[in-house]
Write a protein that holds these residues in place. Structure first.
Motif, PDB file in Angstrom:
ATOM      1  N   GLU A 153       0.569  -0.866   0.181  1.00  0.00           N
ATOM      2  CA  GLU A 153      -0.076   0.227  -0.101  1.00  0.00           C
ATOM      3  C   GLU A 153       1.367   1.200  -0.087  1.00  0.00           C
ATOM      4  O   GLU A 153       0.741   1.790  -0.549  1.00  0.00           O
ATOM      5  N   GLU A 154       1.959   1.515   0.641  1.00  0.00           N
ATOM      6  CA  GLU A 154       2.896   2.276   0.609  1.00  0.00           C
ATOM      7  C   GLU A 154       4.610   1.929   1.417  1.00  0.00           C
ATOM      8  O   GLU A 154       4.410   1.259   1.656  1.00  0.00           O
ATOM      9  N   ALA A 155       5.389   2.429   0.893  1.00  0.00           N
ATOM     10  CA  ALA A 155       6.776   2.519   1.811  1.00  0.00           C
ATOM     11  C   ALA A 155       7.594   3.145   2.016  1.00  0.00           C
ATOM     12  O   ALA A 155       7.117   4.408   1.591  1.00  0.00           O
ATOM     13  N   TRP A 156       8.802   2.786   2.972  1.00  0.00           N
ATOM     14  CA  TRP A 156       9.308   4.420   3.395  1.00  0.00           C
ATOM     15  C   TRP A 156      10.749   3.811   3.493  1.00  0.00           C
ATOM     16  O   TRP A 156      10.702   2.302   4.068  1.00  0.00           O
ATOM     17  N   SER A 157      11.547   4.363   2.580  1.00  0.00           N
ATOM     18  CA  SER A 157      12.925   4.357   2.809  1.00  0.00           C
ATOM     19  C   SER A 157      13.611   5.138   3.716  1.00  0.00           C
ATOM     20  O   SER A 157      13.834   6.449   3.733  1.00  0.00           O
ATOM     21  N   THR A 158      14.636   4.676   4.498  1.00  0.00           N
ATOM     22  CA  THR A 158      15.615   5.587   5.215  1.00  0.00           C
ATOM     23  C   THR A 158      16.545   4.716   5.793  1.00  0.00           C
ATOM     24  O   THR A 158      16.423   3.546   5.584  1.00  0.00           O
ATOM     25  N   GLY A 159      17.268   5.265   7.056  1.00  0.00           N
ATOM     26  CA  GLY A 159      18.090   4.812   7.310  1.00  0.00           C
ATOM     27  C   GLY A 159      19.291   5.490   7.307  1.00  0.00           C
ATOM     28  O   GLY A 159      18.617   6.500   7.605  1.00  0.00           O
ATOM     29  N   ARG A 160      20.960   4.994   8.151  1.00  0.00           N
ATOM     30  CA  ARG A 160      21.990   6.286   7.727  1.00  0.00           C
ATOM     31  C   ARG A 160      23.040   6.093   7.579  1.00  0.00           C
ATOM     32  O   ARG A 160      23.240   4.621   7.340  1.00  0.00           O
ATOM     33  N   ILE A 161      24.078   6.933   7.057  1.00  0.00           N
ATOM     34  CA  ILE A 161      25.371   6.632   6.287  1.00  0.00           C
ATOM     35  C   ILE A 161      25.611   7.825   6.392  1.00  0.00           C
ATOM     36  O   ILE A 161      25.616   8.643   7.401  1.00  0.00           O
ATOM     37  N   ILE A 162      27.437   7.428   6.404  1.00  0.00           N
ATOM     38  CA  ILE A 162      28.806   7.909   6.547  1.00  0.00           C
ATOM     39  C   ILE A 162      29.088   9.200   6.139  1.00  0.00           C
ATOM     40  O   ILE A 162      28.515   8.599   3.584  1.00  0.00           O
ATOM     41  N   ARG A 163      28.815  10.392   5.514  1.00  0.00           N
ATOM     42  CA  ARG A 163      28.632  11.306   4.045  1.00  0.00           C
ATOM     43  C   ARG A 163      29.767  12.151   4.062  1.00  0.00           C
ATOM     44  O   ARG A 163      30.286  12.340   3.030  1.00  0.00           O
ATOM     45  N   ASP A 164      30.476  13.298   4.801  1.00  0.00           N
ATOM     46  CA  ASP A 164      31.395  13.607   4.763  1.00  0.00           C
ATOM     47  C   ASP A 164      32.918  13.137   5.355  1.00  0.00           C
ATOM     48  O   ASP A 164      33.188  12.074   5.900  1.00  0.00           O
ATOM     49  N   VAL A 165      33.681  12.997   4.245  1.00  0.00           N
ATOM     50  CA  VAL A 165      35.022  13.024   4.574  1.00  0.00           C
ATOM     51  C   VAL A 165      36.108  13.367   4.587  1.00  0.00           C
ATOM     52  O   VAL A 165      37.490  12.859   4.914  1.00  0.00           O
ATOM     53  N   GLU A 166      35.604  14.091   4.605  1.00  0.00           N
ATOM     54  CA  GLU A 166      37.590  15.365   5.181  1.00  0.00           C
ATOM     55  C   GLU A 166      37.447  14.956   6.644  1.00  0.00           C
ATOM     56  O   GLU A 166      38.850  15.193   6.497  1.00  0.00           O
ATOM     57  N   TRP A 167      37.007  14.763   7.153  1.00  0.00           N
ATOM     58  CA  TRP A 167      37.103  13.976   8.693  1.00  0.00           C
ATOM     59  C   TRP A 167      37.977  13.061   8.507  1.00  0.00           C
ATOM     60  O   TRP A 167      38.879  13.362   9.759  1.00  0.00           O
ATOM     61  N   LEU A 168      37.981  12.315   7.773  1.00  0.00           N
ATOM     62  CA  LEU A 168      39.210  11.133   7.571  1.00  0.00           C
ATOM     63  C   LEU A 168      40.519  11.515   7.451  1.00  0.00           C
ATOM     64  O   LEU A 168      41.926  10.979   7.899  1.00  0.00           O
ATOM     65  N   LEU A 169      41.015  12.426   6.582  1.00  0.00           N
ATOM     66  CA  LEU A 169      41.656  13.711   6.618  1.00  0.00           C
ATOM     67  C   LEU A 169      42.899  13.763   6.942  1.00  0.00           C
ATOM     68  O   LEU A 169      43.869  13.898   7.596  1.00  0.00           O
ATOM     69  N   ASN A 170      42.215  14.966   7.818  1.00  0.00           N
ATOM     70  CA  ASN A 170      42.214  16.075   9.029  1.00  0.00           C
ATOM     71  C   ASN A 170      43.218  17.164   8.809  1.00  0.00           C
ATOM     72  O   ASN A 170      44.065  16.888   8.922  1.00  0.00           O
ATOM     73  N   GLY A 171      42.870  17.522   6.974  1.00  0.00           N
ATOM     74  CA  GLY A 171      44.233  18.762   7.336  1.00  0.00           C
ATOM     75  C   GLY A 171      45.353  17.696   6.531  1.00  0.00           C
ATOM     76  O   GLY A 171      46.553  18.201   6.894  1.00  0.00           O
ATOM     77  N   ARG A 172      45.885  16.659   5.975  1.00  0.00           N
ATOM     78  CA  ARG A 172      47.063  16.271   6.237  1.00  0.00           C
ATOM     79  C   ARG A 172      47.716  16.162   4.792  1.00  0.00           C
ATOM     80  O   ARG A 172      46.604  17.051   3.963  1.00  0.00           O
ATOM     81  N   VAL A 173      48.940  16.439   4.797  1.00  0.00           N
ATOM     82  CA  VAL A 173      49.696  16.513   3.433  1.00  0.00           C
ATOM     83  C   VAL A 173      50.330  15.666   2.809  1.00  0.00           C
ATOM     84  O   VAL A 173      50.836  14.095   3.090  1.00  0.00           O
TER      85      VAL A 173
END
Length: 560
Positions: free
Chosen positions: A49-69
């Motif tokens: 009759e009806e469906a709902w799609s939700t959930g949670r994911i990691i979106r931002d990746v700059e924190w993985l590198l934290n200013g590394r060069v």
């Protein structure tokens, strides 16, 4: 409430990808240790009759590198974001930095990237059908009843009766060892026993082609640890691709093309003939894809990118396909304005009947509602094939027409559950030929055009957004640099398009849309729902919850 284990015999390696949640009761707590989707479907009168799609994911990746060069004091970028499409993310990052810096890779590098990108799509399409989701269409118990010699005559594949006899013996052994592996008698399985045995047997043969694909990627410096083909400015200078390796690469790709044309496409044609009613379900979405895949001989693109409004072109796929402009046409609603009933379902309110879901950390974002000019859009192989059909040159369109003639369908029928599977077949046929031509082009490049990489330097500040096509659809990356460091790095994955929730206007996401009205013969074994969801190819584990409006019971679909 449980599934029979048969559904997951072929899906066993896919449970962490798009399989369904493992065994807890309806009032249980489900701990989601990583990215996860939750799909709720309300069933009434044997239909969704009806469906709902939700959930949670990691979106931002700059924190993985934290200013590394890196060693040249430039911002470091990651090739991996811990997902199924790490290589796609790597290519998207490279392209975004190149746009930000105005860098143009050498022709040879562009051709190598195209080959790698195409091989990975071929690899995923074959895995999707033969390994991940085969039992959406194949009844293993029925397959075990087929006569090998009859299967040999039915298949006309070049394999003899002994081959099918060995496959049947292996299947029977598996059934004895694993118990009840097939949902005997489910009415949504179609076709003769020989069809089911043939497809099961060919799934075993497809494993050899997966080995060939891995060898071809290794020749190109690409494996699970590194993608030498994806470096800012081109490809790694350490990638050695001499004449001998090019000949070997072409041999591998020709072997893949032979399997696609002699085994995979005929398999799909026979399956589609048995399941023609599946062309009538799962339709109604609009489509989106990006500019991608340079030609082997010019700057022409295989896919021109665009938006296809299904509602305005039900009969003619060439109408109302408008140019896609990523910089202003895409919007993303993070917190749509829902009514209280939807709010509870999309945010998994613990007051809801059924299992509760918990994530371990606060940096998991809820699924957003991306839209193109206010429209929810489906991404993926079907989107790209519609794009190719609309904008492709005469030769490519003629190739698609020949293939569709073999399936005895018009293009409009591709907008369906079965059509999505057929679209994978069409794309494998096109790309397998394209990459052989790309290898031939590399072999004849003049010596002065055989450079691997262009120099580049990063500005102190700036931002860029690019889109890349991966197996599951359009992957968008956006990077902003400030003071020569990453200030923001976001991405929009294909599954966020396909599994997005309803927006503030009430427009459902693509998956919600195509599930609505779908009949369900047995919620203990929701084969119709599984097929439809799997053909949208979710990139994360899915938890499927049923609300039965007829008896008031809420339960979770759980494989044994």
């Amino acid at each position: 409430m449980t599934f029979k284990a048969a559904m997951f015999e072929q899906n066993i390696c896919n449970e962490a990808i798009s399989g369904f949640s493992m065994g807890l009761g309806p009032a249980s707590e489900v701990s989601c240790m990583g990215n996860a989707f939750v799909i709720r479907a309300r069933i009434a009168g044997g239909r969704v009759e009806e469906a709902w799609s939700t959930g949670r994911i990691i979106r931002d990746v700059e924190w993985l590198l934290n200013g590394r060069v890196d060693e040249r004091n430039r911002p470091a970028f990651t090739q991996r974001v811990n997902s199924l499409c790490n290589d796609g993310h790597s290519l998207a990052v490279v392209r975004t930095i190149e746009q930000l810096t105005g860098t143009v890779p050498p022709e040879k590098a562009g051709l190598i990237r195209k080959i790698v990108q195409s091989i990975r799509i071929l690899q995923e399409h074959l895995l999707h059908f033969y390994q991940f989701n085969l039992t959406d269409w194949v009844d293993l118990k029925t397959a075990a009843l087929a006569y090998p010699q009859s299967t040999y005559r039915f298949a006309a594949s070049g394999f003899d009766g002994v081959f099918y006899d060995e496959a049947r013996s292996n299947l029977k052994k598996m059934i004895r060892e694993r118990g009840d592996l097939a949902p005997a008698g489910h009415p949504e399985y179609r076709g003769a026993a020989e069809l089911h045995l043939m497809l099961y047997a060919h799934s075993l043969k497809s494993l050899k082609i997966q080995s060939v694909i891995k060898k071809s990627l290794k020749l190109l410096g690409c494996d699970s640890n590194s993608y030498m083909a994806y470096q800012v400015g081109g490809v790694s200078p350490n990638l050695k691709l001499d004449e001998k390796k090019l000949r070997q690469l072409k041999s591998y790709l020709e072997e893949c093309a032979e399997f696609i044309n002699i085994i995979f496409l005929p398999d799909l044609e026979l399956l589609a003939s048995a399941y023609r009613e599946s062309y009538s379900i799962g339709s109604g979405n609009s489509f989106i894809s990006s500019n991608d895949f340079n030609s082997s001989y010019s700057s022409e693109l295989l896919y021109s990118g665009g938006f296809h409004d299904f509602h305005k072109c039900r009969e003619n796929v060439q109408e109302n396909f408008n140019s896609l402009r990523l910089n202003y046409s895409i919007s993303e609603e993070l917190e749509p304005h829902w009514d209280i009933s939807d709010q509870f379902r999309y945010r998994l309110n613990p007051l809801l009947l059924g299992p509760t879901f918990k994530w371990p950390a606060s940096n998991f974002s809820w699924l957003s509602a991306p839209r193109y000019k206010g429209e929810s859009c489906e991404a993926g192989p079907l989107s790209r094939i519609i794009n190719l059909w609309t904008f492709g040159d005469a030769e490519r369109k003629a190739a698609c027409e020949r293939l569709l003639h073999n399936f005895e369908i018009k293009p409009a029928l591709l907008n369906s559950t079965l059509g999505r599977l057929v679209a994978r077949g069409l794309e494998t046929a096109v790309l397998s030929q394209e990459i052989i031509e790309a290898v031939e082009r590399i072999a004849v490049l003049p010596e002065y055009e055989k450079a691997f990489i262009s120099e580049w330097s990063l500005p102190a500040s700036g931002e860029a957004t690019t889109a890349t096509e991966v197996s599951r659809g359009m992957l968008v990356h956006s990077i902003r640099v400030e003071n020569s460091q990453i200030a923001e790095h976001k991405y929009l994955i294909p599954s966020l398009w396909n599994f997005s929730p309803k927006d503030s206007t009430g427009e459902p996401g693509p998956m919600e849309n195509i599930l609505s009205g779908l009949k369900v013969y047995d919620t203990d074994y929701p084969l119709e729902i599984l097929r439809t969801i799997h053909e949208l190819d979710p990139c994360n584990i899915c938890h499927l919850v049923f609300e039965n409006a007829d008896n008031g019971i809420t339960s979770m679909a759980v494989p044994k």
